[in-house]
Scaffold this active site. Sequence first.
Site, PDB file in Angstrom:
ATOM      1  N   ARG A 174       0.805  -1.242   0.000  1.00 32.71           N
ATOM      2  CA  ARG A 174       0.000   0.000   0.000  1.00 32.71           C
ATOM      3  C   ARG A 174       0.829   1.279   0.000  1.00 32.71           C
ATOM      4  NH1 ARG A 174      -3.489  -2.845   3.548  1.00 32.71           N
ATOM      5  NH2 ARG A 174      -5.205  -3.729   2.322  1.00 32.71           N
TER       6      ARG A 174
ATOM      7  N   LYS B  83       2.326  11.878 -11.267  1.00 31.85           N
ATOM      8  CA  LYS B  83       1.667  10.852 -12.098  1.00 31.85           C
ATOM      9  C   LYS B  83       2.627   9.682 -12.271  1.00 31.85           C
ATOM     10  CE  LYS B  83      -1.381  13.500 -15.216  1.00 31.85           C
ATOM     11  NZ  LYS B  83      -1.579  13.933 -16.613  1.00 31.85           N
TER      12      LYS B  83
ATOM     13  N   GLU C 205       9.663  20.055 -24.465  1.00 33.94           N
ATOM     14  CA  GLU C 205       8.803  20.411 -23.318  1.00 33.94           C
ATOM     15  C   GLU C 205       9.296  21.717 -22.679  1.00 33.94           C
ATOM     16  OE1 GLU C 205       6.130  18.618 -22.938  1.00 33.94           O
ATOM     17  OE2 GLU C 205       6.635  16.656 -23.794  1.00 33.94           O
TER      18      GLU C 205
ATOM     19  N   LYS D 179       5.719  23.964 -13.936  1.00 35.40           N
ATOM     20  CA  LYS D 179       4.814  22.802 -13.919  1.00 35.40           C
ATOM     21  C   LYS D 179       4.265  22.590 -12.513  1.00 35.40           C
ATOM     22  CE  LYS D 179       3.973  18.075 -15.274  1.00 35.40           C
ATOM     23  NZ  LYS D 179       4.432  16.766 -15.719  1.00 35.40           N
TER      24      LYS D 179
ATOM     25  N   GLU E 122      -6.706  18.351 -13.194  1.00 36.37           N
ATOM     26  CA  GLU E 122      -6.892  18.731 -14.604  1.00 36.37           C
ATOM     27  C   GLU E 122      -8.324  19.129 -14.947  1.00 36.37           C
ATOM     28  OE1 GLU E 122      -4.146  16.701 -17.234  1.00 36.37           O
ATOM     29  OE2 GLU E 122      -5.403  17.131 -18.962  1.00 36.37           O
TER      30      GLU E 122
ATOM     31  N   ARG F  64      -4.596  23.116 -15.765  1.00 33.79           N
ATOM     32  CA  ARG F  64      -3.537  22.132 -16.048  1.00 33.79           C
ATOM     33  C   ARG F  64      -3.492  21.746 -17.529  1.00 33.79           C
ATOM     34  NH1 ARG F  64      -1.865  16.987 -12.209  1.00 33.79           N
ATOM     35  NH2 ARG F  64      -0.195  16.197 -13.529  1.00 33.79           N
TER      36      ARG F  64
ATOM     37  N   ASN G  60      -0.822  20.749 -22.131  1.00 29.32           N
ATOM     38  CA  ASN G  60      -1.003  19.970 -23.360  1.00 29.32           C
ATOM     39  C   ASN G  60      -0.728  20.783 -24.622  1.00 29.32           C
ATOM     40  OD1 ASN G  60      -1.800  17.683 -21.930  1.00 29.32           O
ATOM     41  ND2 ASN G  60      -3.914  18.403 -21.810  1.00 29.32           N
TER      42      ASN G  60
ATOM     43  N   HIS H 299       0.513  19.318 -27.932  1.00 24.69           N
ATOM     44  CA  HIS H 299       0.299  17.875 -27.816  1.00 24.69           C
ATOM     45  C   HIS H 299      -0.903  17.351 -28.590  1.00 24.69           C
ATOM     46  CE1 HIS H 299       3.430  18.176 -24.822  1.00 24.69           C
ATOM     47  NE2 HIS H 299       3.399  16.875 -24.590  1.00 24.69           N
TER      48      HIS H 299
ATOM     49  N   HIS I 164       0.649  14.618 -30.560  1.00 27.51           N
ATOM     50  CA  HIS I 164       0.272  13.213 -30.347  1.00 27.51           C
ATOM     51  C   HIS I 164      -0.204  12.569 -31.641  1.00 27.51           C
ATOM     52  CE1 HIS I 164      -0.347  13.341 -25.741  1.00 27.51           C
ATOM     53  NE2 HIS I 164       0.773  12.734 -26.050  1.00 27.51           N
TER      54      HIS I 164
ATOM     55  N   HIS J 224       9.027  11.527 -28.671  1.00 26.29           N
ATOM     56  CA  HIS J 224       7.881  12.322 -28.242  1.00 26.29           C
ATOM     57  C   HIS J 224       8.179  13.807 -28.468  1.00 26.29           C
ATOM     58  CE1 HIS J 224       4.471  13.578 -25.833  1.00 26.29           C
ATOM     59  NE2 HIS J 224       5.271  14.258 -25.036  1.00 26.29           N
TER      60      HIS J 224
HETATM   61  N1  NAD Z   1       4.591  11.148 -15.179  1.00 29.33           N
HETATM   62  C1  NAD Z   1       4.481  12.144 -16.009  1.00 29.33           C
HETATM   63  O1  NAD Z   1       3.851  13.174 -15.703  1.00 29.33           O
HETATM   64  C2  NAD Z   1       5.145  12.061 -17.354  1.00 29.33           C
HETATM   65  C3  NAD Z   1       5.253  13.197 -18.162  1.00 29.33           C
HETATM   66  C4  NAD Z   1       5.930  13.080 -19.360  1.00 29.33           C
HETATM   67  C5  NAD Z   1       6.467  11.862 -19.748  1.00 29.33           C
HETATM   68  N2  NAD Z   1       6.341  10.779 -18.958  1.00 29.33           N
HETATM   69  C6  NAD Z   1       6.902   9.470 -19.345  1.00 29.33           C
HETATM   70  O2  NAD Z   1       8.307   9.593 -19.466  1.00 29.33           O
HETATM   71  C7  NAD Z   1       8.768   8.561 -20.328  1.00 29.33           C
HETATM   72  C8  NAD Z   1       9.883   9.092 -21.194  1.00 29.33           C
HETATM   73  O3  NAD Z   1      10.943   9.481 -20.365  1.00 29.33           O
HETATM   74  P1  NAD Z   1      12.401   9.788 -20.934  1.00 29.33           P
HETATM   75  O4  NAD Z   1      12.297  10.612 -22.151  1.00 29.33           O
HETATM   76  O5  NAD Z   1      13.200  10.251 -19.803  1.00 29.33           O
HETATM   77  O6  NAD Z   1      12.892   8.369 -21.479  1.00 29.33           O
HETATM   78  P2  NAD Z   1      13.673   7.154 -20.778  1.00 29.33           P
HETATM   79  O7  NAD Z   1      13.386   7.074 -19.358  1.00 29.33           O
HETATM   80  O8  NAD Z   1      13.411   5.959 -21.630  1.00 29.33           O
HETATM   81  O9  NAD Z   1      15.212   7.579 -20.984  1.00 29.33           O
HETATM   82  C9  NAD Z   1      15.746   7.668 -22.273  1.00 29.33           C
HETATM   83  C10 NAD Z   1      17.030   6.836 -22.405  1.00 29.33           C
HETATM   84  O10 NAD Z   1      18.100   7.535 -21.797  1.00 29.33           O
HETATM   85  C11 NAD Z   1      18.809   6.670 -20.903  1.00 29.33           C
HETATM   86  N3  NAD Z   1      19.365   7.545 -19.891  1.00 29.33           N
HETATM   87  C12 NAD Z   1      18.728   8.063 -18.813  1.00 29.33           C
HETATM   88  N4  NAD Z   1      19.516   8.951 -18.194  1.00 29.33           N
HETATM   89  C13 NAD Z   1      20.683   8.978 -18.872  1.00 29.33           C
HETATM   90  C14 NAD Z   1      21.885   9.739 -18.725  1.00 29.33           C
HETATM   91  N5  NAD Z   1      22.001  10.674 -17.777  1.00 29.33           N
HETATM   92  N6  NAD Z   1      22.883   9.526 -19.614  1.00 29.33           N
HETATM   93  C15 NAD Z   1      22.736   8.634 -20.622  1.00 29.33           C
HETATM   94  N7  NAD Z   1      21.614   7.904 -20.822  1.00 29.33           N
HETATM   95  C16 NAD Z   1      20.592   8.091 -19.954  1.00 29.33           C
HETATM   96  C17 NAD Z   1      17.788   5.693 -20.451  1.00 29.33           C
HETATM   97  O11 NAD Z   1      18.383   4.518 -19.985  1.00 29.33           O
HETATM   98  C18 NAD Z   1      16.990   5.482 -21.742  1.00 29.33           C
HETATM   99  O12 NAD Z   1      17.655   4.558 -22.565  1.00 29.33           O
HETATM  100  C19 NAD Z   1       7.567   8.047 -21.086  1.00 29.33           C
HETATM  101  O13 NAD Z   1       7.254   6.748 -20.677  1.00 29.33           O
HETATM  102  C20 NAD Z   1       6.438   9.001 -20.690  1.00 29.33           C
HETATM  103  O14 NAD Z   1       5.177   8.375 -20.629  1.00 29.33           O
HETATM  104  C21 NAD Z   1       5.684  10.852 -17.766  1.00 29.33           C
HETATM  105 ZN    ZN Z   2       4.859  15.721 -23.616  1.00 28.33          ZN
END
Ligand code: NAD
Ligand code: ZN
Length: 345
Positions: free
Chosen positions: A107, A129, A171, A208, A218, A222, A226, A229, A233, A248
């Site tokens: 939990r 999130k 972003e 943010k 939202e 909020r 988007n 997006h 998207h 993305h």
């Molecule tokens: N929770 C939210 O509000 C929210 C908002 C936007 C995006 N997201 C999520 O975030 C995800 C994308 O995140 P991301 O773009 O960070 O991708 P990711 O986490 O896949 O990282 C990208 C790549 O970089 C590598 N990496 C990470 N840090 C590194 C560093 N310092 N040096 C070298 N390599 C490194 C990782 O291993 C990976 O291969 C998606 O799944 C998306 O849905 C969530």
């Molecule tokens: Zn985005």
Amino acid sequence: MLPQTLRITQNPGQELNTFLASKEYSQVFVILDNNTRKLCYSVIKPLLPEHTVIETMAGEAFKNLETCSFLWQEFTRLKADRHAVVIVLGGGVLGDLAGFCAATFKRGIDFILVPTTLLAQCDASIGGKLGIDFEGFKNHLGVFQQPALTLLYSGFLKTLPEIEIRSGFAEVIKHALISDSALWKEIRNLTLADQNWDKLIEHSANFKYSIIEKDPTEKGLRKVLNAGHTIGHAIESYFLQKGKSITHGEAVAAGLVAEAFLSFERGFLSLTFLEEIRNYVLNTFGKLDFTEIETEAIGEFALQDKKNKGKEILCVLIMEKGDAKWDYVIQQVEIKEALLYYLKP
Ligand SMILES: NC(=O)c1ccc[n+]([C@@H]2O[C@H](COP(=O)([O-])OP(=O)(O)OC[C@H]3O[C@@H](n4cnc5c(N)ncnc54)[C@H](O)[C@@H]3O)[C@@H](O)[C@H]2O)c1
Ligand SMILES: [Zn+2]
């Protein structure tokens, strides 16, 4: 202003050390992926108390139930109790996934986010999130839960591949366009390599956070997050369906240009402002590879956007003075025109 639990730091190891010393956690877990183990772990390792490392596979393909099962099994095997803490060292994928595992294990146990990508520092790690992909649907399962601590350290970006920097940069540009026209001006006068990441991460995180604080569920405000997006998207989904992968951020950057065109058409943006956005995005991200004929199919994807109401496509529009308004109804044919503007020579 950022809360105490969300900090910009030049020494994440020391911050973790101090934070952990002030608590009485029963066990410390560090969750990382195969890249962050090699490239980021050494920054914090020497300053951490006794801990157990759990490594996952990097990439969106592993943001699934199998990886969660693996983490929950490891917590169980290692006898984690409700007073354990999880430090998540990775990008948005790992933050969402390991945060979700921590928030649901027994939990909920405390977790600390140490985001290592620009996208995670400026976007994913802010707002609480958490979740995973399921049956082909992105972020289909998840919860809202705030981390005990979030540490933002720009030094991790030194090893991040440029394609990942650009992905987060879209972003950052979005946040500047919808909140601070002076900052946008600073950004557009510098190339990607010359940006002041500390300043931009701080701005994005603050912005943010302030939006989410005012509208956590939202209901209205909020939605400005988007921006770019709706069309972004649609572009992302279209490329995915064609089997061509784009990040993305590349899709969002193109979406920002196309949606800025819609703002211009409604008289909310001057032509000069619009062209500045287009020129900067194209110089930084290049032009995405699709043709005039394909703009129709991209428009179809926008109709399926989960933020729509009934058959109406809803869009956030950027305003000249550096903010944005939401819930503008746009037509599919306008998306086509906006994409043609993006594509023009
Ligand atoms: N929770 C939210 O509000 C929210 C908002 C936007 C995006 N997201 C999520 O975030 C995800 C994308 O995140 P991301 O773009 O960070 O991708 P990711 O986490 O896949 O990282 C990208 C790549 O970089 C590598 N990496 C990470 N840090 C590194 C560093 N310092 N040096 C070298 N390599 C490194 C990782 O291993 C990976 O291969 C998606 O799944 C998306 O849905 C969530
Ligand atoms: Zn985005």
